[in-house]
Enzyme design. Structure first.
Site, PDB file in Angstrom:
ATOM      1  N   ARG A  91      43.712  40.589  65.699  1.00  0.00           N
ATOM      2  CA  ARG A  91      44.511  40.174  64.531  1.00  0.00           C
ATOM      3  C   ARG A  91      44.970  41.368  63.698  1.00  0.00           C
ATOM      4  O   ARG A  91      45.057  41.274  62.466  1.00  0.00           O
ATOM      5  CB  ARG A  91      43.723  39.198  63.642  1.00  0.00           C
ATOM      6  CG  ARG A  91      43.369  37.888  64.305  1.00  0.00           C
ATOM      7  CD  ARG A  91      44.538  36.905  64.251  1.00  0.00           C
ATOM      8  NE  ARG A  91      44.086  35.555  64.528  1.00  0.00           N
ATOM      9  CZ  ARG A  91      44.031  34.597  63.609  1.00  0.00           C
ATOM     10  NH1 ARG A  91      44.401  34.817  62.377  1.00  0.00           N
ATOM     11  NH2 ARG A  91      43.629  33.402  63.966  1.00  0.00           N
ATOM     12  N   ARG A 102      47.849  39.304  57.462  1.00  0.00           N
ATOM     13  CA  ARG A 102      47.976  39.245  55.998  1.00  0.00           C
ATOM     14  C   ARG A 102      47.298  40.367  55.236  1.00  0.00           C
ATOM     15  O   ARG A 102      47.550  40.540  54.053  1.00  0.00           O
ATOM     16  CB  ARG A 102      47.461  37.888  55.502  1.00  0.00           C
ATOM     17  CG  ARG A 102      48.438  36.770  55.774  1.00  0.00           C
ATOM     18  CD  ARG A 102      47.810  35.416  55.590  1.00  0.00           C
ATOM     19  NE  ARG A 102      46.711  35.267  56.540  1.00  0.00           N
ATOM     20  CZ  ARG A 102      46.010  34.154  56.710  1.00  0.00           C
ATOM     21  NH1 ARG A 102      46.253  33.102  55.971  1.00  0.00           N
ATOM     22  NH2 ARG A 102      45.049  34.106  57.608  1.00  0.00           N
ATOM     23  N   ARG A 137      56.698  38.068  56.440  1.00  0.00           N
ATOM     24  CA  ARG A 137      56.261  36.685  56.652  1.00  0.00           C
ATOM     25  C   ARG A 137      56.951  35.756  55.651  1.00  0.00           C
ATOM     26  O   ARG A 137      57.300  34.606  55.974  1.00  0.00           O
ATOM     27  CB  ARG A 137      54.741  36.609  56.520  1.00  0.00           C
ATOM     28  CG  ARG A 137      54.123  35.237  56.575  1.00  0.00           C
ATOM     29  CD  ARG A 137      54.223  34.614  57.954  1.00  0.00           C
ATOM     30  NE  ARG A 137      53.725  33.245  57.911  1.00  0.00           N
ATOM     31  CZ  ARG A 137      54.444  32.201  57.509  1.00  0.00           C
ATOM     32  NH1 ARG A 137      55.700  32.347  57.134  1.00  0.00           N
ATOM     33  NH2 ARG A 137      53.916  30.990  57.496  1.00  0.00           N
ATOM     34  N   ASP A 169      50.878  33.180  68.682  1.00  0.00           N
ATOM     35  CA  ASP A 169      49.668  32.408  68.391  1.00  0.00           C
ATOM     36  C   ASP A 169      49.255  31.640  69.634  1.00  0.00           C
ATOM     37  O   ASP A 169      50.099  31.326  70.483  1.00  0.00           O
ATOM     38  CB  ASP A 169      49.894  31.431  67.230  1.00  0.00           C
ATOM     39  CG  ASP A 169      48.560  30.971  66.658  1.00  0.00           C
ATOM     40  OD1 ASP A 169      47.969  31.709  65.857  1.00  0.00           O
ATOM     41  OD2 ASP A 169      48.066  29.897  67.066  1.00  0.00           O
ATOM     42  N   TYR A 174      41.691  22.332  69.420  1.00  0.00           N
ATOM     43  CA  TYR A 174      42.743  22.042  68.421  1.00  0.00           C
ATOM     44  C   TYR A 174      43.590  20.842  68.845  1.00  0.00           C
ATOM     45  O   TYR A 174      44.005  20.035  68.008  1.00  0.00           O
ATOM     46  CB  TYR A 174      43.649  23.265  68.227  1.00  0.00           C
ATOM     47  CG  TYR A 174      42.957  24.409  67.523  1.00  0.00           C
ATOM     48  CD1 TYR A 174      42.881  24.449  66.127  1.00  0.00           C
ATOM     49  CD2 TYR A 174      42.367  25.439  68.241  1.00  0.00           C
ATOM     50  CE1 TYR A 174      42.240  25.496  65.477  1.00  0.00           C
ATOM     51  CE2 TYR A 174      41.715  26.492  67.602  1.00  0.00           C
ATOM     52  CZ  TYR A 174      41.657  26.513  66.219  1.00  0.00           C
ATOM     53  OH  TYR A 174      41.014  27.535  65.581  1.00  0.00           O
TER      54      TYR A 174
HETATM   55  O1  CP3 Z   1      45.975  39.772  66.942  1.00  0.00           O
HETATM   56  C1  CP3 Z   1      47.152  39.836  66.522  1.00  0.00           C
HETATM   57  O2  CP3 Z   1      47.520  40.602  65.621  1.00  0.00           O
HETATM   58  C2  CP3 Z   1      48.209  38.979  67.218  1.00  0.00           C
HETATM   59  C3  CP3 Z   1      48.476  37.738  66.648  1.00  0.00           C
HETATM   60  C4  CP3 Z   1      47.528  36.551  66.713  1.00  0.00           C
HETATM   61  C5  CP3 Z   1      47.576  35.515  65.734  1.00  0.00           C
HETATM   62  N1  CP3 Z   1      46.736  34.508  66.143  1.00  0.00           N
HETATM   63  C6  CP3 Z   1      48.446  35.526  64.548  1.00  0.00           C
HETATM   64  C7  CP3 Z   1      48.185  34.579  63.451  1.00  0.00           C
HETATM   65  C8  CP3 Z   1      46.563  36.172  67.666  1.00  0.00           C
HETATM   66  C9  CP3 Z   1      46.050  36.935  68.884  1.00  0.00           C
HETATM   67  C10 CP3 Z   1      46.085  34.878  67.284  1.00  0.00           C
HETATM   68  C11 CP3 Z   1      45.093  34.117  68.065  1.00  0.00           C
HETATM   69  C12 CP3 Z   1      44.536  32.872  67.526  1.00  0.00           C
HETATM   70  N2  CP3 Z   1      45.179  31.901  66.805  1.00  0.00           N
HETATM   71  C13 CP3 Z   1      43.217  32.424  67.778  1.00  0.00           C
HETATM   72  C14 CP3 Z   1      42.193  33.128  68.629  1.00  0.00           C
HETATM   73  C15 CP3 Z   1      41.615  34.324  67.987  1.00  0.00           C
HETATM   74  C16 CP3 Z   1      40.742  34.069  66.806  1.00  0.00           C
HETATM   75  O3  CP3 Z   1      41.033  34.666  65.761  1.00  0.00           O
HETATM   76  O4  CP3 Z   1      39.746  33.350  66.930  1.00  0.00           O
HETATM   77  C17 CP3 Z   1      43.063  31.188  67.126  1.00  0.00           C
HETATM   78  C18 CP3 Z   1      41.808  30.326  67.098  1.00  0.00           C
HETATM   79  C19 CP3 Z   1      44.314  30.850  66.531  1.00  0.00           C
HETATM   80  C20 CP3 Z   1      44.686  29.601  65.803  1.00  0.00           C
HETATM   81  C21 CP3 Z   1      45.141  29.867  64.431  1.00  0.00           C
HETATM   82  N3  CP3 Z   1      46.310  30.516  64.090  1.00  0.00           N
HETATM   83  C22 CP3 Z   1      44.497  29.500  63.222  1.00  0.00           C
HETATM   84  C23 CP3 Z   1      43.164  28.785  63.146  1.00  0.00           C
HETATM   85  C24 CP3 Z   1      45.303  29.943  62.179  1.00  0.00           C
HETATM   86  C25 CP3 Z   1      45.112  29.683  60.701  1.00  0.00           C
HETATM   87  C26 CP3 Z   1      44.031  30.502  60.131  1.00  0.00           C
HETATM   88  C27 CP3 Z   1      44.609  31.689  59.456  1.00  0.00           C
HETATM   89  O5  CP3 Z   1      44.127  32.815  59.697  1.00  0.00           O
HETATM   90  O6  CP3 Z   1      45.538  31.493  58.646  1.00  0.00           O
HETATM   91  C28 CP3 Z   1      46.417  30.614  62.734  1.00  0.00           C
HETATM   92  C29 CP3 Z   1      47.539  31.255  61.995  1.00  0.00           C
HETATM   93  C30 CP3 Z   1      47.806  32.683  62.301  1.00  0.00           C
HETATM   94  N4  CP3 Z   1      47.879  33.243  63.545  1.00  0.00           N
HETATM   95  C31 CP3 Z   1      48.084  33.703  61.331  1.00  0.00           C
HETATM   96  C32 CP3 Z   1      48.328  34.879  62.056  1.00  0.00           C
HETATM   97  C33 CP3 Z   1      48.712  36.234  61.493  1.00  0.00           C
HETATM   98  C34 CP3 Z   1      48.167  33.492  59.830  1.00  0.00           C
HETATM   99  C35 CP3 Z   1      49.365  32.663  59.481  1.00  0.00           C
HETATM  100  C36 CP3 Z   1      50.302  33.300  58.452  1.00  0.00           C
HETATM  101  O7  CP3 Z   1      50.518  34.515  58.460  1.00  0.00           O
HETATM  102  O8  CP3 Z   1      50.837  32.528  57.644  1.00  0.00           O
END
Ligand code: CP3
Length: 344
Positions: free
Chosen positions: A26, A30, A39, A76, A152
């Site tokens: 990640r 943010r 964003r 994602d 999910y």
């Molecule tokens: O690693 C990176 O920089 C690449 C991008 C990436 C994102 N999500 C961007 C993201 C990757 C590899 C993921 C994987 C992901 N997404 C996982 C597996 C890894 C982990 O962290 O366990 C999971 C379970 C998800 C599902 C997901 N996406 C959730 C539960 C959420 C909401 C929680 C949160 O952090 O807000 C997301 C949203 C998400 N995916 C964001 C980002 C940067 C935040 C959304 C935003 O910027 O508004």
């Protein structure tokens, strides 16, 4: 092809002579002010992921700032259910929302194969990144593991214990098994297309593997991972695949027998144990506590040193044990890097 990319040399089995290559799960997100700025220009998170100009920029931001050894495609894991026809959205402050799949008729409404037109912007993002990244920086693609994605799809949202999917797997293993099989096939296709577009390696995120008892872990995490590795290598014999079953030591040991190229370790797994117990030469990634990165200072330095010492002599890619948290101070990432790279 790995010669000028330190991250790939380690995945191919070399022990770095100097500091280990490093990237952070990640790493785009943010905690970076420049991410929050772009964003804010997209109406929704999925639109953001499907707009190559924005996804390319988000991927490059942490590379420019920190010079990580690998970039990870900005996207994602939930684009896969989206491309299988399940309605997916992200509500600011609440995380993902999906139309839950809990019955035969819900499952029958899904597509049998991925809508590759829907995912075309992801492949365009990869191709563009390939041309823009520095030659020493590797590009990582990814997907969610079937179990984590299904958790999910069934619950329709994130849950503290993945209860809805665990219950469905016990109550109707035939239906749940068909969902997992569909995700295995979709993941193989999706990762194959990512390689075709230009990624150097992929990571399979099984973020919620750690909640399952042993038999369920074998059925819903290990067998699907093995099937993805086998299916993808049939199409791409040398494919580099990092497995990340986010779970404890015994589950990691079992996952070392799935054929993955490397394993990523969650924070509680003792690196010294991993070094002694895992097959010799198997590359390992990890596993700094994201909270140590928030704490910073001497505690961070100690945590970094301990991981390096624990994994000495083994191919090691430095990373976190799980994703970086939004409240992480940028100067602490800089401190971690200078500690790793031997600076002041
Ligand atoms: O690693 C990176 O920089 C690449 C991008 C990436 C994102 N999500 C961007 C993201 C990757 C590899 C993921 C994987 C992901 N997404 C996982 C597996 C890894 C982990 O962290 O366990 C999971 C379970 C998800 C599902 C997901 N996406 C959730 C539960 C959420 C909401 C929680 C949160 O952090 O807000 C997301 C949203 C998400 N995916 C964001 C980002 C940067 C935040 C959304 C935003 O910027 O508004």
């Amino acid at each position: 092809m790995s010669a000028d990319k330190p991250f790939l040399r380690v995945l191919d089995g070399a022990v770095a002579s100097g500091p280990p290559p490093v990237w952070l799960m990640r790493q785009a997100g943010r905690y970076l002010p420049e991410y929050r700025a772009i964003r804010a220009t997209a109406p929704s998170f999925l639109d953001f992921c499907y707009t190559p100009r924005l996804a390319v920029e988000a991927t490059l931001q942490p590379i420019r700032r920190f010079g990580f050894d690998a970039a990870i495609l900005f996207s994602d894991i939930l684009v896969v259910p989206d491309a299988l026809g399940q309605a997916v959205s992200f509500e600011t402050g609440h995380g993902p929302r999906l139309e839950p799949v809990t019955s035969e008729s819900d499952f029958a409404a899904l597509r049998t194969t991925l809508d590759l037109d829907r995912l075309a912007p992801v492949f365009e993002t990869i191709a563009t990144l390939k041309a823009l990244l520095p030659r020493e920086t590797a590009l990582i693609g990814f997907c969610g593991a079937p179990w984590t994605v299904a958790s999910y799809m069934v619950a329709g949202r994130g849950t503290p214990d993945q209860g809805p999917a665990r219950r469905l797997a016990y109550a109707d293993p035939a239906l749940f098994g068909r969902m997992i099989d569909r995700l295995v096939e979709a993941s193989i296709t999706y990762l194959d297309r990512q390689f075709e577009a230009g990624v150097d390696a992929v990571q399979v995120f099984d973020s919620w593997a750690g909640v399952l008892p042993v038999g369920e872990y074998e059925t819903w995490c290990l067998e699907p991972l093995r099937a993805i590795v086998t299916g993808l290598r049939r199409l791409r014999p040398g494919a580099r695949i990092i497995g990340f079953p986010r779970a404890g030591a015994s589950q990691i040991l079992a996952a070392s027998r799935t054929g993955v190229t490397a394993l990523s370790l969650d924070t509680p797994v003792d690196p010294a144990w991993a070094n002694a117990a895992l097959p010799p030469g198997l590359p390992v990634q990890g596993n700094l506590d994201p909270l140590a990165l928030i704490a910073g200072g001497a505690a961070l330095d100690r945590a970094v040193d301990r991981i390096r010492e624990g994994l000495a002599g083994r191919p090691h890619v430095f990373n976190l044990g799980h994703g970086i948290l939004p409240e992480t101070p940028v100067p602490h990432v800089e401190r971690m890097l200078s500690r790793l790279r031997g600076g002041a």
